[in-house]
Scaffold this motif. Structure first.
Motif, PDB file in Angstrom:
ATOM      1  N   THR A  83     -15.253  27.317  12.743  1.00 38.05           N
ATOM      2  CA  THR A  83     -15.913  26.056  12.408  1.00 38.05           C
ATOM      3  C   THR A  83     -17.306  26.382  11.916  1.00 38.05           C
ATOM      4  O   THR A  83     -18.179  26.811  12.692  1.00 38.05           O
ATOM      5  N   VAL A  87     -20.929  21.343  11.016  1.00 41.31           N
ATOM      6  CA  VAL A  87     -20.795  20.278  12.012  1.00 41.31           C
ATOM      7  C   VAL A  87     -21.605  19.086  11.543  1.00 41.31           C
ATOM      8  O   VAL A  87     -22.809  19.208  11.252  1.00 41.31           O
ATOM      9  N   TYR A 131     -24.205  21.587  21.196  1.00 41.48           N
ATOM     10  CA  TYR A 131     -23.146  22.201  20.384  1.00 41.48           C
ATOM     11  C   TYR A 131     -23.470  23.660  20.054  1.00 41.48           C
ATOM     12  O   TYR A 131     -22.576  24.500  19.966  1.00 41.48           O
ATOM     13  N   ARG A 139     -13.251  25.428   8.806  1.00 40.25           N
ATOM     14  CA  ARG A 139     -13.133  24.142   9.487  1.00 40.25           C
ATOM     15  C   ARG A 139     -14.488  23.438   9.548  1.00 40.25           C
ATOM     16  O   ARG A 139     -15.537  24.079   9.710  1.00 40.25           O
ATOM     17  N   LEU A 151     -16.445  20.079  11.520  1.00 41.46           N
ATOM     18  CA  LEU A 151     -16.352  19.170  12.668  1.00 41.46           C
ATOM     19  C   LEU A 151     -17.118  17.890  12.355  1.00 41.46           C
ATOM     20  O   LEU A 151     -18.268  17.933  11.888  1.00 41.46           O
ATOM     21  N   HIS A 157     -18.443  14.702  14.343  1.00 40.74           N
ATOM     22  CA  HIS A 157     -18.666  14.086  15.653  1.00 40.74           C
ATOM     23  C   HIS A 157     -19.213  12.679  15.415  1.00 40.74           C
ATOM     24  O   HIS A 157     -20.268  12.499  14.797  1.00 40.74           O
ATOM     25  N   SER A 166     -10.088  20.244   9.517  1.00 37.45           N
ATOM     26  CA  SER A 166     -11.208  19.528  10.121  1.00 37.45           C
ATOM     27  C   SER A 166     -10.884  19.189  11.559  1.00 37.45           C
ATOM     28  O   SER A 166      -9.719  19.198  11.980  1.00 37.45           O
ATOM     29  N   ILE A 167     -11.933  18.888  12.291  1.00 37.37           N
ATOM     30  CA  ILE A 167     -11.776  18.427  13.667  1.00 37.37           C
ATOM     31  C   ILE A 167     -12.674  17.208  13.837  1.00 37.37           C
ATOM     32  O   ILE A 167     -13.825  17.196  13.360  1.00 37.37           O
ATOM     33  N   TYR A 168     -12.144  16.178  14.487  1.00 37.50           N
ATOM     34  CA  TYR A 168     -12.839  14.908  14.660  1.00 37.50           C
ATOM     35  C   TYR A 168     -13.016  14.637  16.145  1.00 37.50           C
ATOM     36  O   TYR A 168     -12.070  14.781  16.927  1.00 37.50           O
ATOM     37  N   VAL A 219     -13.397  25.336  18.811  1.00 42.92           N
ATOM     38  CA  VAL A 219     -12.268  24.491  19.188  1.00 42.92           C
ATOM     39  C   VAL A 219     -11.796  24.842  20.593  1.00 42.92           C
ATOM     40  O   VAL A 219     -11.467  23.957  21.399  1.00 42.92           O
TER      41      VAL A 219
END
Length: 1258
Positions: A50, A53, A103, A138, A140, A142, A183-185, A332
Motif C-alpha cells: 500500500t 493513503v 497509520y 494498492r 487506501l 479512509h 484498493s482498500i476502503y 493490510v
C-alpha cells in the motif's frame, strides 16, 4: 537312538530370533520413485504494497448531522483528540495529523494525503492523483463520516459543498472509477454495511461496461478487477456507532490504528472494580516503552497481541484467504489483525463490523482469554513500572513459554488426522526472541518431522522469511536446528533455493559442511541442502563452486557415516551436471578418480550415488566442448563402471549403470551404432550371453576383429539339471533385428568384463583399441538387457533397442562409418598432473559430426547442446525421502500381536519345540514311513526345502515355486520365477526365517538369484496374491556349460548375512546380502573340467564343504586368503558328489557326510586324512538329504526307492510304495529334503508327486 537336548533347540530358536534380518531396507520395500508431495501454494504469487493513503474526514466540527440524535454526554474523541478543545479549523487539522501518525506506525513509507471536509471535486482529484502515482500498487481510502448523514440505500456517502451549506452525495460507483484497483476502503460511519454490499454490485456493473467497451473494438487498457478490492466497515446496516462517553467517537478507527490503547481501555471498562490497584482510564496512555521494542512493556503487549490475532486468523480463515489478508501486504495485515479486535470490542456495544472479503466472527475465540490474562498480568505491574525509570524492569509475560509448552503437548499427542496445532503462528513470533528461539526451533523441527503436510503448514503460516533471516546468525547452537529445518523445507519445496542464493544463505550450509566438529547427521543435511541448491540451477552451481563446494564434498566421501558419503557424492554429481566449469574443476582435483573407491562401498545407496555422479560427469560437457582429454576421461569412467558394477548385487546400482552408459552412447552414438551394426549383421552370430562372454577376450585385444568374433558358429546349448528327469520348452525367445530367434541363457554372462582392471586414469583405455572399448560397453549393455531384475532389464532394453534401430534403419552415411578411432590416445597427448587444468587451447577440433536421425526425440539436443537422456531413474529423488517422509512404524509396533503379518502366531512355540525334541528322541525306535502329505505337482519337482521352523514345504520345478502347509494340507502361495530363456531353478533358500520378513531365494542354473517376499504371509488372506520380487542379481558369471550340471547351489547363513554360492564352476563365492555385494571368491582348485556339485556351510563355523563332479570333497576356510582357502581335500569318491553336509553344523562340529551318484556315502572328520566311515547302499543315487539335527540321511534313486539311514550306516527303513491299500509304486526320486527341526522327510519324484513322510505311529 538319537537324543538332542531341548535346551539346544531353545538356544537355536533364541539365536534365530535375535539375528538381524536382511533385505528389509527401504530400497527393498518401496518403489524407487520420487515422493509424491502435493504442490502447495504457500508462496504468494505477488507481494503487494500500500503506497498511498487518502484520509478523508467529513466532521464539520461542531455541527452534528441531522439524522443522528446524540446522547449527552457523548463520545467526542476523534483520533484520540478532543475536537471541542480547540477552534474547529485547528481541531480537524489536529485530528487529521493524529490519524496520519497512527497509520504511519503500520506503514511509514506510504504517501499520505489528507482531505478535510472535502467537496466532490476535491475527493475526485485526490483519488485520481493517488491512483496515478501508485500505478499497480494498492491505495487506501479512509473515510470518516461522523459529521455527515449516514450512507444512503443507493450506495452514496456524503461530502460538502464549498460553503458547507449542503451535504453532497458521492456515489461509491464514481469513487470506484477514481480509485481504481487494487484498493482498500475503510468506512468509519454508521450504516457502513450498505456501502460494502452495494460496492460488489457496482463492481460487477463496472466490469460489464468494460466488457461491452472491449467488444466494441476500442483499444483500452486492461480493466481493473474491482471485486478484488478490500473493504472494512464499522457496523452493519441500520446500526449506529457507539456513543459511550468512555469510548472515542471513532472507536472503529481506534481499533484499527491504535489497538493496544483501545484494547487496554476496553479491558479496564469491562473489569471496573475487579482490579485491586484501581487503575483509571488515564493510565492507558502511560504504559512505558515503544511498540517496536519487545523488551518494554508496551512492545511486549504489542508482540503478544500480534501473535494472538495471527493465531485466531490462522485457525479460522481458509489458507488462501489468510495468505491474502495477513501475508501479502504489511498494512493490510495490520489492519485485519486490528479488525479482529474491533469485532470483539464493537460487538459488546451492539455493533457488528463488516468486511469484504467476509470474515467469520472471532469475538469468542478462546485465544482472547489468553490475551486477557496477558493483559491482566501486565496491568498488575503497571503502577510499579511507572515508578521505575528502567523501561525493562517489569517481569516478562510467560505467554510465549506457556504456548510453547502447549505446542509440545500437541506434538506428544498429535498426528496428521487431528486439527493442526493452533500455536504455529505463535511459534513463528517466538523465533524473534533470542531467549526462546532454541526451544522454538527444536519444537518446530519435531513438527516438520511429521511429514510434508507439516512443512506445508509451516510455510503457509509465513515462517519462511524468519528462518531465512536466521541464517545470518552466528550462533553455533542453532546450526543443527536450522540445518534440519532447511533440509525439510527444501525437500518439500526445492524452489526455495533461489532465495538462498539471492540472500547468500548457501554460505551457511557450506560452513556446516566444512565444520568437522558437527555431527555427521547434520553435515549430511547440509550436503542435501547444497545438492538441492545446485540441481538444475546454474546460478546455484556457480556460487557454490566459487564457495569451494567441491573440495568440501570430496572430504566427506571418505566419512564413516554412509548417508553423508551418499549425499556428498550426489551433491558432486549435481554440481557438475551440465556445468563445464565444474567438470574442469573436478578434473583438476581428480574428483572422478576419488569416487572410484565408492563403487565398492558396502552400502548400495552409496555405490548408486557414485554411479550417478560419474554418469553426470560424463554428460557435463556439451557436444561442442568435448576435447580429446575429455573423451579419454569419459572412456576411462565408462570402462571402470563396466568393470566394477556390471554384476553388483543391488538393482539400484545396476539401474544407475544403465543410465550412465546411455549418456556415453548418446555422446558417441556413431561408434556404438557401427559396433552394433557389425554385431547384428551376421545372422548366424550367437547372441546368447554365453557367446558374449567367450567373445569378449578377443574383442578386448587391439587387433580383435568384430567380424571375426561374431562370425563364429553358435555355442553348444547347456542342458540344465533335471532335464534327464523331465524338461520343458524354453520360457522366452529373444529376437535381434531380422535375425532368426535364438534362445538366450545367462549361463556365463560376459565373464571377462570383470577381468579388465583400471590401474590408473588411462590404463583402461590405453590397453584397448577404441573399437574394443565400444564393443566391451556394448556387450555390457546386452548383458544388462537380460538382467534378472525387471527394472534393470527394461531400462537396458530401451537403450539397446535405440541403438539397434539406429543400426538397422540408419542412413547410408552411418552404415559406411567405421568405428571412431582415438584422435590421439592419452599416451600421445600432454600429461596433466593431478590438480592441473587442461588448457583450453588443447581442443583441436569438435567431435566428428553425426547425422541427426529423427527416429526418436532422444537424439534431440537441449537448449545448450546437451543430449536428452533416453532413460532415467528417480533414485536421487527417492533418496530425499528420508528428509521428507515421517519416521516409519517402530519394530515394536510391527511385531505387535495385532499385526496381520503373524500368519502362524497361533502355534505355541514352546509346545512345538517340546514336540520336535520328543519326535527326534523316538527316531531310534520308529520308522520314517508315515505318509502325512501327498500332492501331484503340475511338473516334476526339482528342489524341495522346508521352512526352518514351520511345517511349510517349498517346492520348485523348472520355472514355478509352490509353498505347502503339510500339516493343514493347503497351498500357501504359488508363483512363477520368471526365469530367463530355458534356465531352470536349481536351488532354494529361506532368508530371515522366523521373522515377519521371511523371504524365499531361488537360484537358477544361469547363475541368477531371485529373492521373493510375502511367500509365507499369504495364508491368512482370503485372496492370495503371488509373492513379489524384492531383488535379483547375477551371483556368478562363469557357469561352465555341460551336458549335465548341478546348476546354482545356495547355502544361506542368517547370522553372518552371507549367501554361499557355488555350482557348475570351480569357484565358491560369498555374497553379503546386507551390503548386496560379493565379498569373497574362493577358488577350489582341481581340473578345469570339474565343477562344484554340492555345497554346505553354517554360520557356527568358518568352513564350507564342497563336493565336485570328479568325486573330490574339499573343505574351505573363509578366514584364509583366497589362494589358500582349501584346508582339506579327500579323493575317495570316484563319481559325482550329490550331497555334502556338515553334521550338527549349529554346534560347529567337524563331521561331514557326503554321498555320490554310485550310492556310496562316507562320513568324514576334518581332522582326519581319510574317511572315518563308509556306507554303500545297493542302488545308485539321484538325490540325498541329511537332517540338520537328528543323525539321519536319506537317499533316493531312479529305481523308485527311498532309503533312510542313521549316520552310523544302519538302515532305518525303505520306502517303495505310497500309503494305502494296494499303494502304487513311487516314481524315480528327483529330490529329497529333511525338515531342520522335525523328523519329516519330503520327496519329489519324476512322475510329479510330492510326498512327506513322518515317524510311524504304528
Amino acid at each position: 537312538m538319537v537324543e538332542v537336548g531341548t535346551s539346544n533347540v531353545c538356544a537355536d530358536e533364541e539365536e534365530e530370533e535375535e539375528s538381524l534380518t536382511v533385505l528389509t531396507e527401504a530400497r527393498h520395500l518401496e518403489v524407487i520413485s520420487a515422493p509424491n508431495t502435493p504442490a502447495h501454494s504457500w508462496r504468494l504469487k505477488e507481494r503487494m504494497k500500500t503506497v498511498s493513503v487518502a484520509l478523508v474526514l467529513c466532521l464539520n466540527i461542531p455541527v452534528d448531522p441531522p439524522d443522528i440524535v446524540k446522547i449527552q454526554p457523548c463520545a467526542r474523541l476523534e483520533a484520540w483528540t478532543d475536537p471541542l478543545s480547540m477552534p474547529p479549523s485547528k481541531a480537524i487539522e489536529a485530528i487529521g495529523n493524529s490519524l496520519q501518525k497512527a497509520y504511519e506506525r503500520w506503514q511509514p513509507r506510504a504517501r499520505y494525503k489528507q482531505s478535510l471536509d472535502p467537496t466532490v471535486e476535491e475527493v475526485k482529484k485526490l483519488c485520481m492523483s493517488l491512483r496515478r502515482n501508485a500505478k499497480e500498487e494498492r491505495v487506501l481510502f479512509h473515510y470518516n463520516g461522523h459529521g455527515v448523514p449516514k450512507p444512503t440505500a443507493n450506495g452514496e456517502i456524503w461530502v460538502f459543498n464549498k460553503s458547507f451549506t449542503q451535504y453532497i452525495p458521492l456515489s461509491i460507483y464514481e469513487l470506484q472509477a477514481w480509485m481504481g484497483a487494487p484498493s482498500i476502503y475503510v468506512y468509519d460511519c454508521s450504516n457502513a454495511a450498505i456501502i460494502v454490499k452495494l460496492f460488489e454490485q457496482f463492481a460487477e456493473q463496472h466490469e460489464e461496461e468494460m466488457k461491452l467497451k472491449g467488444n466494441s473494438g476500442s483499444s483500452s487498457p486492461v480493466p481493473p478487477t474491482f471485486r478484488q478490492c478490500i473493504q472494512l466497515g464499522a457496523c452493519g446496516a441500520k446500526e449506529v456507532l457507539p456513543m459511550n462517553p468512555d469510548l472515542p467517537a471513532d472507536v472503529f478507527t481506534a481499533c484499527l490504528t491504535t489497538p493496544i490503547n483501545m484494547a487496554v481501555r476496553w479491558y479496564l471498562l469491562q473489569n471496573k472494580g475487579k482490579l485491586l490497584n484501581g487503575l483509571s482510564l488515564d493510565i492507558v496512555d502511560k504504559i512505558p516503552g515503544q511498540l517496536n521494542d519487545r523488551r518494554t512493556m508496551l512492545g511486549e503487549l504489542n508482540w503478544i497481541f500480534t501473535a494472538i490475532t495471527d493465531t485466531i486468523a490462522w485457525n479460522t480463515l481458509p489458507r488462501d484467504l489468510f495468505q491474502k489478508l495477513f501475508r501479502q501486504d504489511l498494512l493490510v495485515a495490520s489492519l485485519f489483525r486490528n479488525f479482529l479486535l474491533a469485532q470483539r470490542i464493537m460487538r459488546s456495544y451492539d455493533c457488528t463490523p463488516v468486511s469484504s472479503p467476509e470474515l467469520p466472527q472471532t469475538h469468542q475465540h478462546p485465544m482472547w482469554d489468553a490475551w486477557d490474562l496477558a493483559l491482566e498480568l501486565c496491568l498488575s505491574q503497571l503502577p510499579t513500572a511507572l515508578r521505575s525509570e528502567d523501561l525493562y524492569s517489569h517481569v516478562h509475560s510467560p505467554f510465549f513459554e506457556e504456548q510453547l509448552t502447549a505446542f509440545q503437548v500437541w506434538l506428544n499427542l498429535g498426528h496428521e488426522q487431528r486439527h493442526p496445532p493452533e500455536q504455529l503462528p505463535i511459534v513463528l513470533q517466538v523465533l524473534l526472541s533470542q531467549v526462546h528461539r532454541p526451544r522454538a526451533l527444536e519444537l518446530l523441527g519435531s513438527f516438520l518431522a511429521l511429514g510434508p503436510w507439516a512443512v506445508n503448514l509451516v510455510l503457509s503460516v509465513g515462517i519462511f522469511p524468519y528462518v531465512l533471516r536466521l541464517l545470518q546468525s552466528s550462533a553455533r547452537e542453532l546450526r543443527p536446528l536450522l540445518v534440519f529445518l532447511w533440509a525439510k523445507i527444501l525437500a518439500v519445496d526445492p524452489g526455495c533455493k533461489a532465495d538462498l542464493v539471492r540472500e547468500n544463505g548457501y554460505k551457511y550450509f557450506l560452513q556446516v559442511l566444512g565444520d568437522t566438529s558437527m555431527p555427521a547427521e547434520h553435515r549430511t543435511m547440509a550436503a542435501f541442502v547444497l545438492g538441492v541448491i545446485v540441481w538444475e540451477y546454474p546460478e546455484g552451481q556457480r556460487v557454490t563452486l566459487q564457495g569451494s563446494l567441491m573440495p568440501l564434498c570430496l572430504e566427506q566421501v571418505t566419512d564413516s557415516h554412509a548417508p553423508l558419503r551418499q549425499w556428498a557424492t550426489i551433491c558432486l554429481g549435481r554440481t557438475w551436471h551440465h556445468h563445464p566449469d565444474a567438470r574442469w574443476a573436478a578434473t583438476r582435483d581428480n574428483a572422478h578418480e576419488k569416487l572410484y573407491s565408492l563403487l565398492t562401498d558396502h552400502v548400495p545407496e552409496v555405490r548408486a550415488a557414485a554411479v550417478f555422479s560419474l554418469g553426470t560427469f560424463i554428460s557435463s560437457l556439451a557436444n561442442g566442448e568435448r576435447t580429446d582429454h575429455a573423451r579419454a576421461i569419459d572412456h576411462t569412467i565408462a570402462i571402470m563402471l563396466a568393470n566394477t558394477v556390471s554384476y553388483d548385487g543391488s538393482p539400484l546400482v545396476r539401474e544407475e549403470l544403465v543410465v550412465a552408459l546411455q549418456l556415453l552412447i548418446l555422446m558417441y552414438e556413431s561408434s556404438f551404432v557401427t559396433v552394433a551394426r557389425q554385431y547384428f549383421q551376421n545372422e548366424n552370430a550367437d547372441v546368447s550371453p554365453v557367446s558374449l562372454a567367450s567373445s569378449t577376450d578377443s574383442i578386448m585385444s587391439p587387433s580383435g576383429s568384430m567380424r571375426n568374433v561374431l562370425g563364429r558358429p553358435n555355442s553348444k546349448q547347456v542342458t540344465s539339471p533335471g532335464q534327464a528327469l523331465g524338461s520343458s520348452p524354453d520360457m522366452s525367445i529373444l529376437e535381434f533385428g531380422h535375425m532368426s530367434p535364438l534362445g538366450v541363457r545367462r549361463t556365463a554372462s560376459t565373464h571377462s568384463i570383470s577381468n579388465l582392471g583400471v590401474s590408473n586414469a588411462f590404463s583402461g583405455v590405453s590397453s584397448l583399441s577404441y573399437s574394443g572399448m565400444y564393443s566391451k560397453l556394448w556387450l555390457t549393455l546386452l548383458a544388462l538387457e537380460h538382467d534378472p531384475f525387471p527394472g534393470v532389464s527394461s531400462l537396458a532394453k530401451v537403450v539397446v533397442e535405440y541403438v539397434r534401430n539406429k543400426a538397422l534403419t540408419g542412413s547410408r552415411e552411418i552404415v559406411e562409418q567405421k568405428v571412431e578411432s582415438a584422435p590421439g590416445t592419452p599416451i600421445n597427448k600432454p600429461v596433466f598432473l593431478a590438480g592441473e587444468s587442461p588448457p583450453s587451447t588443447i581442443d583441436t577440433g569438435t567431435p566428428r559430426s553425426r547425422p541427426r536421425i529423427h527416429l526418436s526425440n532422444h537424439t534431440e539436443e537441449g537448449e545448450e547442446g546437451f543430449m536428452k537422456p533416453m532413460v532415467s531413474t528417480e533414485f536421487v529423488e527417492w533418496s530425499a525421502k528420508i528428509f521428507i517422509l515421517p519416521h516409519q512404524k517402530s519394530t515394536e509396533e510391527l511385531n505387535s500381536p495385532s499385526s496381520p503379518l503373524h500368519a502362524f502366531s497361533e502355534r505355541s512355540v514352546n509346545s512345538r519345540l517340546l514336540a520336535e525334541s520328543e519326535e527326534r528322541r523316538s527316531v531310534g525306535t520308529n520308522k520314517l514311513d508315515d505318509q502325512v502329505f501327498i500332492h501331484r505337482n503340475p511338473s516334476p519337482p526339482a528342489v524341495l526345502l522346508f521352512h526352518p521352523t514351520d511345517p511349510l514345504l517349498t517346492v520348485a520345478d523348472k520355472s514355478y515355486v509352490t509353498i505347502w502347509d503339510v500339516e493343514r494340507n493347503n497351498r500357501v502361495s504359488h508363483w512363477c520365477n520368471s526365469n530367463a530363456g530355458s534356465s531352470c531353478i536349481s536351488s532354494l533358500a529361506v532368508v530371515n526365517p522366523g521373522t515377519l520378513s521371511t523371504y524365499v531365494a531361488t537360484g537358477c542354473d544361469d547363475g541368477s538369484i531371485r529373492i521373493w517376499k510375502d511367500a509365507y504371509q499369504n495364508s491368512h488372506l482370503a485372496v492370495q496374491e503371488p509373492p513379489s520380487l524384492i531383488t535379483a542379481f547375477q551371483a556368478t558369471n562363469d557357469m561352465t556349460p555341460a551336458t549335465r550340471g548341478a546348476g546354482l547351489l545356495l547355502s544361506w547363513e542368517q547370522d553372518t548375512k552371507t549367501l554361499v554360492v557355488g555350482g557348475d564352476s570351480r569357484t565358491v563365492r560369498l555374497w553379503d546380502l546386507q551390503a548386496e555385494r560379493r565379498t569373497m571368491e574362493l577358488p577350489t582348485g582341481g581340473e578345469s573340467k570339474t565343477i562344484v556339485t554340492a555345497i554346505h556351510s553354517h554360520q557356527a563355523g568358518p568352513w564350507i564343504v564342497a563336493g565336485f563332479s570328479d568325486g573330490y570333497v574339499r573343505v574351505l576356510d573363509r578366514r584364509h586368503p583366497s589362494n589358500r582357502s582349501v584346508v582339506r581335500q579327500w579323493r575317495e569318491h570316484t563319481s559325482w558328489v550329490i550331497s555334502s553336509h556338515l553334521l550338527n553344523a549349529s554346534q560347529a562340529t567337524t563331521k561331514i557326510i557326503t554321498g555320490v551318484v554310485s550310492g556310496e556315502v562316507r562320513l568324514w572328520d576334518m581332522r582326519q586324512a581319510n574317511s572315518v566311515q563308509v556306507c554303500a547302499p545297493n542302488q545308485e543315487m539321484t538325490a540325498m538329504a541329511t537332517h540338520a539335527n537328528a543323525h539321519l540321511f536319506a537317499t533316493g534313486s531312479v529305481n523308485q526307492v527311498i532309503a533312510v539311514h542313521h549316520a552310523s550306516g544302519s538302515s532305518v527303513n525303505v520306502i517303495k510304495y505310497h500309503d494305502g491299500f494296494m499303494g502304487t509304486r513311487i516314481g524315480p526320486v528327483s529330490c529329497l529334503a529333511f525338515h531342520p527341526r522335525r523328523v519329516l522327510l519330503a520327496a519329489g519324484t519324476t512322475d510329479s508327486y510330492i510326498s512327506v513322510y513322518g515317524l510311524s505311529r504304528r
